[in-house]
Design an enzyme around this catalytic site. Structure first.
Site, mmCIF file in Angstrom:
data_model
loop_
_atom_site.group_PDB
_atom_site.id
_atom_site.type_symbol
_atom_site.label_atom_id
_atom_site.label_comp_id
_atom_site.label_asym_id
_atom_site.label_seq_id
_atom_site.Cartn_x
_atom_site.Cartn_y
_atom_site.Cartn_z
ATOM 1 N N LYS A 9 41.089 6.721 39.933
ATOM 2 C CA LYS A 9 41.831 7.711 40.770
ATOM 3 C C LYS A 9 40.907 8.875 40.951
ATOM 4 O O LYS A 9 40.380 9.272 39.873
ATOM 5 C CB LYS A 9 43.243 7.688 40.481
ATOM 6 C CG LYS A 9 44.039 6.369 40.753
ATOM 7 C CD LYS A 9 45.336 6.415 40.444
ATOM 8 C CE LYS A 9 46.204 5.320 40.489
ATOM 9 N NZ LYS A 9 47.676 5.603 40.545
ATOM 10 N N TYR A 49 49.069 1.746 49.653
ATOM 11 C CA TYR A 49 50.050 2.130 49.020
ATOM 12 C C TYR A 49 51.594 1.614 50.038
ATOM 13 O O TYR A 49 52.494 2.053 49.876
ATOM 14 C CB TYR A 49 50.273 3.384 48.471
ATOM 15 C CG TYR A 49 49.645 3.537 47.232
ATOM 16 C CD1 TYR A 49 49.805 2.685 46.108
ATOM 17 C CD2 TYR A 49 48.504 4.620 47.000
ATOM 18 C CE1 TYR A 49 49.226 3.160 44.832
ATOM 19 C CE2 TYR A 49 48.100 4.692 45.713
ATOM 20 C CZ TYR A 49 48.108 3.842 44.636
ATOM 21 O OH TYR A 49 47.575 4.035 43.311
ATOM 22 N N PHE A 57 58.389 9.532 46.218
ATOM 23 C CA PHE A 57 57.048 10.033 46.139
ATOM 24 C C PHE A 57 55.880 9.580 46.849
ATOM 25 O O PHE A 57 54.685 9.871 46.534
ATOM 26 C CB PHE A 57 56.802 9.656 44.698
ATOM 27 C CG PHE A 57 56.782 8.107 44.058
ATOM 28 C CD1 PHE A 57 55.611 7.119 44.565
ATOM 29 C CD2 PHE A 57 57.829 7.655 43.833
ATOM 30 C CE1 PHE A 57 55.571 5.947 44.369
ATOM 31 C CE2 PHE A 57 58.066 6.098 43.484
ATOM 32 C CZ PHE A 57 56.718 5.142 43.753
ATOM 33 N N ARG A 85 45.800 -5.044 34.173
ATOM 34 C CA ARG A 85 47.105 -4.096 33.963
ATOM 35 C C ARG A 85 47.296 -3.804 32.487
ATOM 36 O O ARG A 85 47.695 -2.776 32.029
ATOM 37 C CB ARG A 85 48.113 -5.226 34.602
ATOM 38 C CG ARG A 85 47.937 -5.215 36.173
ATOM 39 C CD ARG A 85 48.423 -4.208 36.897
ATOM 40 N NE ARG A 85 49.907 -3.832 36.858
ATOM 41 C CZ ARG A 85 50.356 -2.782 37.564
ATOM 42 N NH1 ARG A 85 49.633 -2.104 38.481
ATOM 43 N NH2 ARG A 85 51.625 -2.555 37.523
ATOM 44 N N THR A 91 52.700 2.251 33.888
ATOM 45 C CA THR A 91 52.539 3.307 34.927
ATOM 46 C C THR A 91 52.670 4.939 34.542
ATOM 47 O O THR A 91 51.906 5.611 34.870
ATOM 48 C CB THR A 91 53.708 2.905 36.248
ATOM 49 O OG1 THR A 91 53.347 1.621 36.360
ATOM 50 C CG2 THR A 91 53.623 3.847 37.430
ATOM 51 N N ASN A 112 47.864 9.168 37.052
ATOM 52 C CA ASN A 112 47.618 8.080 36.093
ATOM 53 C C ASN A 112 46.200 7.536 35.834
ATOM 54 O O ASN A 112 46.186 6.524 35.393
ATOM 55 C CB ASN A 112 48.771 7.269 35.839
ATOM 56 C CG ASN A 112 48.819 6.602 37.279
ATOM 57 O OD1 ASN A 112 48.136 6.584 37.881
ATOM 58 N ND2 ASN A 112 49.994 5.847 37.197
ATOM 59 N N HIS A 115 43.976 2.784 38.964
ATOM 60 C CA HIS A 115 44.666 1.629 39.741
ATOM 61 C C HIS A 115 44.153 0.164 39.401
ATOM 62 O O HIS A 115 42.918 -0.015 39.396
ATOM 63 C CB HIS A 115 44.826 1.757 40.993
ATOM 64 C CG HIS A 115 45.082 0.608 41.939
ATOM 65 N ND1 HIS A 115 46.792 0.367 42.176
ATOM 66 C CD2 HIS A 115 44.632 -0.384 42.439
ATOM 67 C CE1 HIS A 115 46.725 -0.681 43.030
ATOM 68 N NE2 HIS A 115 45.641 -1.046 43.236
#
Ligand code: RTP
Ligand code: MG
Length: 148
Positions: A9, A49, A57, A85, A91, A112, A115
């Site tokens: 990100k 998303y 959010f 993951r 998350t 964070n 992704h």
């Protein structure tokens, strides 16, 4: 062989973590089959998303993911979707275990760092959203036979 969509990100790019993140998946033995450095458009962000469009959010999430370049990738390997993951961590980086990407580098849920697709269906959808068929490279990697 399973494939998943992974993205460093904007915060991860700005902090110079692309190499570290790529290296983790390489050292795990996964195979990189696609990669590109792009700035995500509003439209692509809203599609990517889309599952969160009714969440409070959502606006902040779209603003953040379009705020700077990202490094988008496709990785291939045995159970790569769930393994990525696990390697990313929870998350919210505050809950992510040390040794995971978010646990090692993240502080807040909004930023964070990375992704990764959360299911086979998400992986198929996201890979298609970000990559054309001819941008995914098939090649022999001899290391594969020593891994799985
Ligand atoms: P991602 O899709 O980015 O890989 O993250 P994820 O699966 O771990 O989490 P997800 O539930 O899909 O949420 C997508 C992103 O939205 C932001 N978020 N903010 N403010 C909040 O409570 C909140 N909850 C989620 C995070 O940046 C998360 O990565
Ligand atoms: Mg998600």
């Amino acid at each position: 062989m399973e494939r998943t969509f992974v993205m460093v990100k904007p915060d991860g790019v700005q902090r110079g973590l692309v190499g570290d993140i790529v290296s983790r998946f390489e050292r795990k033995g996964f195979k990189l089959v696609g990669g590109k450095f792009i700035t995500i458009s509003q439209e692509l962000a809203e599609k990517h998303y889309g599952e969160h469009k009714d969440k409070p959010f959502f606006g902040e999430l779209v603003d953040f993911i379009t705020s700077g370049p990202v490094f988008a990738m496709v990785w291939e390997g045995e159970n790569v979707i769930s393994a990525v993951r696990t390697m990313m961590g929870a998350t919210n980086p505050a809950d992510a275990a040390p040794g995971t990407i978010r646990g090692d580098y993240g502080q807040t849920v909004a930023m964070n760092i990375v992704h990764g697709s959360d299911s086979k269906e998400s992986a198929a959808r996201e890979i298609k959203l970000f990559f054309a068929e001819d941008e995914l490279i098939s090649y022999d990697q001899t290391i594969s036979k020593w891994i799985s």
